[in-house]
Design an enzyme around this catalytic site. Structure first.
Site, PDB file in Angstrom:
ATOM      1  N   GLU A 231       0.800  -1.236   0.000  1.00 48.85           N
ATOM      2  CA  GLU A 231       0.000   0.000   0.000  1.00 48.85           C
ATOM      3  C   GLU A 231       0.828   1.280   0.000  1.00 48.85           C
ATOM      4  OE1 GLU A 231      -3.953  -1.380   2.362  1.00 48.85           O
ATOM      5  OE2 GLU A 231      -2.217  -1.020   3.596  1.00 48.85           O
TER       6      GLU A 231
HETATM    7  C1  TNX Z   1      -4.430  -4.000   4.671  1.00 46.17           C
HETATM    8  S1  TNX Z   1      -2.628  -6.168   4.166  1.00 46.17           S
HETATM    9  C2  TNX Z   1      -3.148  -3.770   5.119  1.00 46.17           C
HETATM   10  C3  TNX Z   1      -2.926  -3.409   6.529  1.00 46.17           C
HETATM   11  C4  TNX Z   1      -4.205  -3.249   7.267  1.00 46.17           C
HETATM   12  C5  TNX Z   1      -5.171  -4.317   6.868  1.00 46.17           C
HETATM   13  C6  TNX Z   1      -6.437  -4.312   7.640  1.00 46.17           C
HETATM   14  C7  TNX Z   1      -1.670  -5.209   3.984  1.00 46.17           C
HETATM   15  C8  TNX Z   1      -0.480  -5.709   3.398  1.00 46.17           C
HETATM   16  N1  TNX Z   1      -2.017  -3.979   4.368  1.00 46.17           N
HETATM   17  O1  TNX Z   1      -2.140  -2.255   6.615  1.00 46.17           O
HETATM   18  O2  TNX Z   1      -3.935  -3.319   8.616  1.00 46.17           O
HETATM   19  O3  TNX Z   1      -5.449  -4.200   5.517  1.00 46.17           O
HETATM   20  O4  TNX Z   1      -7.234  -5.414   7.342  1.00 46.17           O
END
Ligand code: TNX
Length: 540
Positions: A354
């Site tokens: 992300e």
């Molecule tokens: C996505 S999964 C994220 C996390 C969040 C999560 C909550 C991922 C690699 N990144 O930063 O905590 O969703 O479900």
């Protein structure tokens, strides 16, 4: 009685007496035998019974640190509820319980064989981890009261039989996010115990995120001191010193679990930007269409090279390191070098997820940097699937969670893949709309949904040979204590454990739900606050 009749009858009586000795197992013992989870590769009952008694001792062979370790763990497991001594008898192959290391290539590094006869329980394995897993199986064969912490008045009966077992995947993991909310060392150790009980061998520690930096870095002390001072919701939090981190690792190692430490970069990095202004590249103008602007974003309007505010919300994808900054490069090198030095396991997780406000060209540059740093520290690079966009090769491991395309890109470059599909095994998700905690952006995940999928076919176009295994992440935006952790873990972590361990052909939801119903009784004895899913007919 005539002499001839006595002669004839005596052996018959003997036979009857002998048959009476071969005591049939109780229904409970048979149920326990049939409820082992993850379901073993092969298990056959043979009609007799073994009883643990005051005199049952533990033999080990050969006598070395490995066998002493597993024997010690077995003693710790059996002593409280039975009140028996389980004296260690090094080298005694006739002891009531024998733990034996024996060369057997077929068992690999983690397989074991468990034979329960009327006069002995024998666990043999190629490697100590296998004996450890045999012990986890043995514990499930005993009455559920074995999990009590005080002496119980119970007949410690085990049905006799033979179990031969080994895992399908070498990576059977669970992740705990200690960044969004911080957890104590005791909680972390209990987490390790709970996953070890179901034969998981990987514990992934998500150590840093926008809301908190949880590991002491000596060359950048403010990261933990300031960056770790708070958490989601704004409560006072903390961090692990390097000594405490080593203690966690040693605890896991004793249970044949490898710790994967994660420092999430180049995004999810506000706790570092708040600790060292020199890392802050200032207000970010995201590339067209890539991200929604987070209103409370502490970077917005913040002058370059000034520390940002600590962040206690739950938005994701709005912070980043800048590749052009010399300080970023120095920071990543220092952090990962220190982390490598205190991590005996072969892996370093660099995050990489992300990074919505990181320029694409920067992102590619960061992945290259991660590869180089992993190599320089003689570690294997692990990252979330987005690293598939960068220059990675067969030495890297990408963790699939949401975007099939990135996972496929990583696989095409030869990387190994860990399966953590968010719609199946993100156990921070609610079970349904009524769950008291949890998110639901990926899905509502009931117990059957977490169980009914196959890592080998989850993502099209990935060679099953490249798939290392499964991992279930527990993100902690909505959870604050062990009770919350257990509510989300059980009964889903056991589903993932079985997917990682048991052969696909042996996995069956109807069968799993009957076994897990029995495990609920054990969980209660262990004080586990599991979610009483309606998909399972729990036993009292
Ligand atoms: C996505 S999964 C994220 C996390 C969040 C999560 C909550 C991922 C690699 N990144 O930063 O905590 O969703 O479900």
């Amino acid at each position: 009685m005539k002499k001839i009749a006595r002669l004839f009858l005596a052996p018959l009586f003997g036979l009857i007496l002998f048959a009476a000795c071969k005591q049939k197992p109780s229904a409970e013992a048979i149920t326990a035998f049939n409820s082992v989870t993850p379901v073993p590769v092969s298990a056959t009952l043979d009609g007799g019974t073994f009883f643990l008694s005051d005199g049952t001792s533990i033999g080990i062979s050969p006598v070395n640190d490995d066998t002493r370790n597993v024997a010690g763990l077995l003693q710790d497991l059996l002593r409280p509820a039975t009140g028996f001594e389980f004296a260690l008898e090094p080298g005694n192959k006739d002891a009531g319980i024998l733990l034996e290391l024996k060369e057997d290539a077929a068992q690999g590094d983690e397989g074991y064989s468990l034979t329960v006869s009327e006069d002995q329980i024998r666990i043999t394995a190629n490697k100590a981890a296998g004996i450890f897993y045999g012990i986890q199986t043995l514990r499930q064969l005993l009455p559920a009261s074995i999990e009590s912490k005080s002496k119980q008045d119970v007949r410690w009966e085990i049905a006799t039989g033979q179990i031969t077992d080994k895992p399908g995947y070498g990576w059977r993991g669970s992740m705990l996010d200690v960044a969004r909310h911080f957890f104590t060392i005791e909680d972390v150790k209990r987490y390790i115990d709970l996953i070890a009980m179901y034969k998981m061998n990987i514990f992934h520690l998500h150590l840093t995120d926008d809301q908190g930096w949880r590991i002491e870095i000596k060359s950048w002390p403010n990261l933990a001191l300031h960056g770790g001072s708070t958490e989601v919701g704004g409560a006072k939090a903390g961090f692990f010193t390097q000594e405490q981190y080593k203690d966690i690792i040693a605890y896991a190692q004793k249970r044949y679990i490898t710790v994967i430490p994660e420092i999430d970069m180049p995004g999810h990095i506000n706790s570092a930007l708040a600790s060292y202004g020199e890392l802050n590249g200032g207000t970010i103008v995201p590339e067209e269409g890539r991200v929604k602007i987070v209103q409370e974003n502490p970077i917005l309007g913040k002058e370059k090279n000034k520390p940002t505010e600590l962040y206690t919300g739950t938005e994701v994808g709005w912070s980043t390191l800048r590749l052009e900054k010399e300080s970023s490069i120095r920071f990543i090198n220092d952090v990962m070098r220190e982390l490598a030095e205190i991590t005996p396991g072969p892996y370093l997780h660099f995050g990489g997820d992300e990074a919505h406000v990181t320029k694409k060209s920067d992102y590619i540059g960061f992945v290259k940097l991660f590869s180089d740093i992993a190599k320089a520290n003689k570690k294997i690079l692990v990252g979330w699937e987005e690293i598939g966009q960068g220059e990675i090769d067969e030495n890297a491991i990408a963790q699939h969670w949401a975007n099939v395309k990135y996972a496929q890109m990583a696989a095409e470059k030869g990387a190994k893949i860990i399966m953590s599909p968010s719609t199946r095994v993100y156990i921070d998700m609610q079970y349904d709309s009524l769950s008291r905690i949890g998110l639901h952006w990926a899905a509502y995940i009931e117990a059957d949904h977490a169980y009914n999928w196959d890592p080998a076919t989850q993502v099209e176009g990935i060679d099953p040979e490249q798939i290392l295994g499964v991992e279930t992440p527990l993100w902690s935006e909505t959870i604050t204590d062990m009770e919350d952790i257990e509510y989300l873990l059980f009964p889903r972590v056991t589903a993932v454990a079985e997917i990682g361990w048991s052969p696909a052909a042996a996995r069956n939801w109807e069968n799993y739900r009957t076994r897990i119903a029995e495990h609920g009784v054990r969980w209660k004895k262990l004080g586990i606050d599991y979610y009483p899913s309606k998909k399972i007919d729990w036993k009292e």
